[in-house]
Design an enzyme around this catalytic site. Structure first.
Site, PDB file in Angstrom:
ATOM      1  N   ASP A 144      15.824  24.749  33.202  1.00 46.42           N
ATOM      2  CA  ASP A 144      14.654  25.093  32.399  1.00 46.42           C
ATOM      3  C   ASP A 144      15.072  26.000  31.246  1.00 46.42           C
ATOM      4  O   ASP A 144      15.835  26.937  31.438  1.00 46.42           O
ATOM      5  CB  ASP A 144      13.607  25.784  33.276  1.00 46.42           C
ATOM      6  CG  ASP A 144      12.252  25.856  32.587  1.00 46.42           C
ATOM      7  OD1 ASP A 144      11.934  24.947  31.792  1.00 46.42           O
ATOM      8  OD2 ASP A 144      11.516  26.826  32.835  1.00 46.42           O
ATOM      9  N   HIS A 151       6.630  31.929  22.168  1.00 46.05           N
ATOM     10  CA  HIS A 151       6.588  32.332  23.575  1.00 46.05           C
ATOM     11  C   HIS A 151       7.574  33.475  23.830  1.00 46.05           C
ATOM     12  O   HIS A 151       7.223  34.481  24.458  1.00 46.05           O
ATOM     13  CB  HIS A 151       6.929  31.133  24.472  1.00 46.05           C
ATOM     14  CG  HIS A 151       7.073  31.481  25.921  1.00 46.05           C
ATOM     15  ND1 HIS A 151       6.003  31.835  26.724  1.00 46.05           N
ATOM     16  CD2 HIS A 151       8.179  31.558  26.718  1.00 46.05           C
ATOM     17  CE1 HIS A 151       6.436  32.093  27.945  1.00 46.05           C
ATOM     18  NE2 HIS A 151       7.750  31.932  27.977  1.00 46.05           N
ATOM     19  N   ARG A 160       9.011  44.154  27.041  1.00 42.07           N
ATOM     20  CA  ARG A 160       9.924  45.142  26.440  1.00 42.07           C
ATOM     21  C   ARG A 160       9.254  45.737  25.196  1.00 42.07           C
ATOM     22  O   ARG A 160       9.754  45.598  24.081  1.00 42.07           O
ATOM     23  CB  ARG A 160      11.263  44.474  26.059  1.00 42.07           C
ATOM     24  CG  ARG A 160      12.031  43.899  27.253  1.00 42.07           C
ATOM     25  CD  ARG A 160      13.375  43.298  26.818  1.00 42.07           C
ATOM     26  NE  ARG A 160      13.218  42.243  25.824  1.00 42.07           N
ATOM     27  CZ  ARG A 160      12.899  40.966  26.111  1.00 42.07           C
ATOM     28  NH1 ARG A 160      12.710  40.596  27.367  1.00 42.07           N
ATOM     29  NH2 ARG A 160      12.752  40.078  25.149  1.00 42.07           N
ATOM     30  N   GLU A 218       3.252  27.282  33.245  1.00 42.11           N
ATOM     31  CA  GLU A 218       3.959  27.179  31.976  1.00 42.11           C
ATOM     32  C   GLU A 218       3.844  25.734  31.522  1.00 42.11           C
ATOM     33  O   GLU A 218       4.316  24.819  32.199  1.00 42.11           O
ATOM     34  CB  GLU A 218       5.431  27.613  32.119  1.00 42.11           C
ATOM     35  CG  GLU A 218       5.561  29.114  32.389  1.00 42.11           C
ATOM     36  CD  GLU A 218       6.973  29.655  32.306  1.00 42.11           C
ATOM     37  OE1 GLU A 218       7.929  28.847  32.367  1.00 42.11           O
ATOM     38  OE2 GLU A 218       7.121  30.885  32.177  1.00 42.11           O
ATOM     39  N   GLU A 220       4.970  22.751  29.632  1.00 38.33           N
ATOM     40  CA  GLU A 220       6.288  22.381  29.096  1.00 38.33           C
ATOM     41  C   GLU A 220       6.400  20.860  28.987  1.00 38.33           C
ATOM     42  O   GLU A 220       5.581  20.108  29.515  1.00 38.33           O
ATOM     43  CB  GLU A 220       7.406  22.876  30.027  1.00 38.33           C
ATOM     44  CG  GLU A 220       7.362  24.381  30.292  1.00 38.33           C
ATOM     45  CD  GLU A 220       8.658  24.928  30.873  1.00 38.33           C
ATOM     46  OE1 GLU A 220       9.701  24.259  30.757  1.00 38.33           O
ATOM     47  OE2 GLU A 220       8.603  26.032  31.451  1.00 38.33           O
ATOM     48  N   ASP A 252       5.741  24.403  34.912  1.00 39.65           N
ATOM     49  CA  ASP A 252       6.672  25.300  35.597  1.00 39.65           C
ATOM     50  C   ASP A 252       5.862  26.457  36.191  1.00 39.65           C
ATOM     51  O   ASP A 252       5.749  27.535  35.598  1.00 39.65           O
ATOM     52  CB  ASP A 252       7.711  25.794  34.570  1.00 39.65           C
ATOM     53  CG  ASP A 252       8.660  26.822  35.158  1.00 39.65           C
ATOM     54  OD1 ASP A 252       8.831  26.856  36.386  1.00 39.65           O
ATOM     55  OD2 ASP A 252       9.240  27.585  34.360  1.00 39.65           O
ATOM     56  N   ARG A 256       4.397  35.629  38.465  1.00 37.65           N
ATOM     57  CA  ARG A 256       4.876  36.669  37.553  1.00 37.65           C
ATOM     58  C   ARG A 256       5.249  37.956  38.260  1.00 37.65           C
ATOM     59  O   ARG A 256       6.157  38.675  37.815  1.00 37.65           O
ATOM     60  CB  ARG A 256       3.806  36.965  36.492  1.00 37.65           C
ATOM     61  CG  ARG A 256       3.415  35.778  35.638  1.00 37.65           C
ATOM     62  CD  ARG A 256       4.591  35.228  34.877  1.00 37.65           C
ATOM     63  NE  ARG A 256       4.196  34.091  34.037  1.00 37.65           N
ATOM     64  CZ  ARG A 256       5.058  33.263  33.459  1.00 37.65           C
ATOM     65  NH1 ARG A 256       6.365  33.436  33.636  1.00 37.65           N
ATOM     66  NH2 ARG A 256       4.634  32.261  32.737  1.00 37.65           N
ATOM     67  N   GLN A 259       8.564  37.361  39.979  1.00 39.13           N
ATOM     68  CA  GLN A 259       9.565  37.208  38.911  1.00 39.13           C
ATOM     69  C   GLN A 259       9.951  38.569  38.304  1.00 39.13           C
ATOM     70  O   GLN A 259      11.140  38.855  38.102  1.00 39.13           O
ATOM     71  CB  GLN A 259       8.989  36.295  37.827  1.00 39.13           C
ATOM     72  CG  GLN A 259       9.930  35.963  36.685  1.00 39.13           C
ATOM     73  CD  GLN A 259       9.241  35.132  35.582  1.00 39.13           C
ATOM     74  OE1 GLN A 259       8.091  34.713  35.725  1.00 39.13           O
ATOM     75  NE2 GLN A 259       9.945  34.899  34.500  1.00 39.13           N
ATOM     76  N   LYS A 272       9.965  31.129  40.671  1.00 36.45           N
ATOM     77  CA  LYS A 272       9.833  29.825  40.028  1.00 36.45           C
ATOM     78  C   LYS A 272      10.108  28.659  40.981  1.00 36.45           C
ATOM     79  O   LYS A 272       9.615  27.548  40.762  1.00 36.45           O
ATOM     80  CB  LYS A 272      10.869  29.713  38.889  1.00 36.45           C
ATOM     81  CG  LYS A 272      10.749  30.742  37.804  1.00 36.45           C
ATOM     82  CD  LYS A 272       9.785  30.272  36.746  1.00 36.45           C
ATOM     83  CE  LYS A 272       9.936  31.096  35.477  1.00 36.45           C
ATOM     84  NZ  LYS A 272       9.040  30.578  34.438  1.00 36.45           N
ATOM     85  N   THR A 276       7.608  22.809  40.922  1.00 36.56           N
ATOM     86  CA  THR A 276       7.551  22.404  39.517  1.00 36.56           C
ATOM     87  C   THR A 276       6.906  21.025  39.489  1.00 36.56           C
ATOM     88  O   THR A 276       7.368  20.123  40.186  1.00 36.56           O
ATOM     89  CB  THR A 276       8.970  22.318  38.895  1.00 36.56           C
ATOM     90  OG1 THR A 276       9.639  23.564  39.104  1.00 36.56           O
ATOM     91  CG2 THR A 276       8.907  21.996  37.415  1.00 36.56           C
ATOM     92  N   GLU A 379       0.570  34.970  28.538  1.00 39.63           N
ATOM     93  CA  GLU A 379       0.311  35.215  27.115  1.00 39.63           C
ATOM     94  C   GLU A 379      -1.186  35.184  26.796  1.00 39.63           C
ATOM     95  O   GLU A 379      -1.684  35.985  26.013  1.00 39.63           O
ATOM     96  CB  GLU A 379       1.028  34.173  26.261  1.00 39.63           C
ATOM     97  CG  GLU A 379       2.543  34.235  26.366  1.00 39.63           C
ATOM     98  CD  GLU A 379       3.174  32.951  25.859  1.00 39.63           C
ATOM     99  OE1 GLU A 379       3.457  32.862  24.669  1.00 39.63           O
ATOM    100  OE2 GLU A 379       3.367  32.018  26.677  1.00 39.63           O
TER     101      GLU A 379
HETATM  102 MN    MN Z   1       9.613  27.646  32.267  1.00 36.58          MN
END
Ligand code: MN
Length: 431
Positions: A144, A151, A160, A218, A220, A252, A256, A259, A272, A276, A379
């Site tokens: 991935d 993103h 951060r 996610e 994708e 995906d 969170r 993770q 993760k 999937t 997001e």
């Molecule tokens: Mn992903």
């Protein structure tokens, strides 16, 4: 519906012809009730009913709201491609290589458009409502990526906030990726059990264990490798289409909270690997010729093995839509992806790593520049700071029972649309 009655403008018309694997549903046995069958399906957690799985799986090609039994059609028409198509998986076709892919597609196009074949083909055309769709290929390795600049910048700002640059120093120089878990790639419709794991908020004194409270998606695009490559030999940008057969939508699923606690320093792991989801239909790249676009202009010089400035356009104009419980929450544009699938393939083999038939790689979350184009709840809610107001209630992350559906289309020949197979999944409570 006979093959030539697909409505004008149908995104699954004869210009598309995506491949899948299906089996015919069995009629209900005497005394069997609908409710019991539904219970059997949800209890199994694989999206595939046991009794139906025992029916023969074979390659199908979607035409409108029907599926053509491709192997049976080939046999009925005396085609030599029955050998590749009368199989329970797409792998033999995938490994056959680009010339065979083009030849088979040309043959299929003729079969479904030439009126003389109509009578021969009709017995091999089944309504989608009468079949079960299966994972269309045996997934070999799964990788991935992280190719959307929007993103990556959003995630950088969320996690951060004090960094001078929201992108990491390597981001514009190489397509960042990680190896995922191929054994938990599942077909659209498969239910997803909420994962449990460790989490520790910065303010907590010790980690706790339990069901994820920040379960996310996610949006994708997944690329499916057909022709393998030799170990020790990198795959250059120019041979991308000799190796990659087609693409699909991919969700995906991401926990969170798990993770955030586990990912330093080796990257995503249990947050993760629990599931999937991919669409049941693989769209061949040959159906997406009119969707090719140049990627965004490059702001940093690229090393020669990634430099695509003299190549044909490497991007794809795919318009994705993300819905939760039927309500559209986002429309991520794939054309905004900074790194192309060809660059990703070149990068993941530049060290001599080989490709296998059935390798799958995800593009990374697709997020456009505006708020309504973000491909993750992370997001869309800015890590839970904001809420999404859905008809089914307010959301920050996914709740048990929520169903997520990704759909997409691409520009096709003569103003048509090429539909991508949807990828759907519903969250069930922790076991
Ligand atoms: Mn992903």
């Amino acid at each position: 519906m006979p093959p030539f009655d697909v409505p004008e403008g149908d995104p699954f018309g004869p210009h598309n012809l995506p491949y899948g694997v299906f089996s015919l549903n069995l009629p209900p046995t005497p005394g069997e009730r609908t409710g019991e069958r539904t219970g059997e399906r949800t209890g199994e957690r694989t999206g595939e009913r046991t009794r139906e799985s025992s029916r023969q799986r074979t390659v199908g090609v979607r035409l409108g709201d029907h599926v053509l039994d491709a192997g049976a059609a080939a046999r009925a028409l005396g085609s030599p491609y029955a050998e590749l198509l009368a199989r329970p998986t797409l792998n033999p076709l995938l490994s056959a290589g680009r010339t065979a892919w083009s030849d088979v597609r040309r043959a299929l196009t003729a079969w479904v458009t030439v009126p003389a074949h109509r009578e021969t083909l009709e017995p091999h055309l089944h309504p989608l409502s009468e079949v079960t769709l299966h994972l269309p290929f045996e997934v070999a390795d799964y990788v991935d990526f992280y190719a959307s600049e929007n993103h990556a910048r959003n995630v950088g700002q969320i996690f951060r906030p004090d960094a001078a640059d929201s992108l990491t120093p390597n981001w514009k120089h190489l397509p960042i990726g990680y190896h995922g878990r191929s054994g938990t790639v599942v077909v659209s419709g498969t239910e997803v059990v909420r994962p449990s794991g460790q989490r520790k908020a910065p303010t907590d004194t010790a980690p706790v264990f339990g069901p994820s409270v920040r379960l996310d998606i996610e949006a994708e695009v997944g690329f499916v490798v057909g022709a393998p490559s030799a170990m020790g030999t990198p795959v250059p940008l120019s041979t991308f289409r000799d190796h990659v057969f087609g693409l699909c939508l991919l969700n995906d699923w991401s926990a969170r909270d798990i993770q955030a606690w586990e990912y330093v320093p080796l990257g995503p792991f249990l947050g993760k690997s629990f599931a999937t989801s991919v669409s049941a239909w693989i769209t061949p790249l040959d159906a997406l010729t009119d969707a090719r676009v140049a990627p965004p202009s490059r702001t940093h010089p690229l090393l020669p093995y990634l430099d695509d400035s003299d190549d044909e356009p490497g991007g794809y104009d795919l318009r994705i839509s993300v819905a939760i419980n039927g309500h559209v929450v986002s429309e991520p544009p794939f054309s905004t992806m900074y790194w192309t699938a060809a660059q990703q393939l070149a990068h993941m083999t530049v060290n001599g790593a080989s490709l296998r038939t059935g390798d799958l790689y995800g593009s990374g979350t697709v997020s456009g520049p505006t708020e309504s184009e973000r491909g993750s709840l992370l997001e869309l809610t800015w890590n839970g700071r904001d809420t999404l107001d859905l008809p089914t209630g307010k959301r920050t992350f996914l709740e048990d029972g929520d169903e997520v559906t990704l759909t997409a289309w691409a520009p096709g020949p003569g103003g048509t649309r090429v539909g991508l197979g949807e990828v759907k999944g519903r969250i069930t409570p922790t076991a």
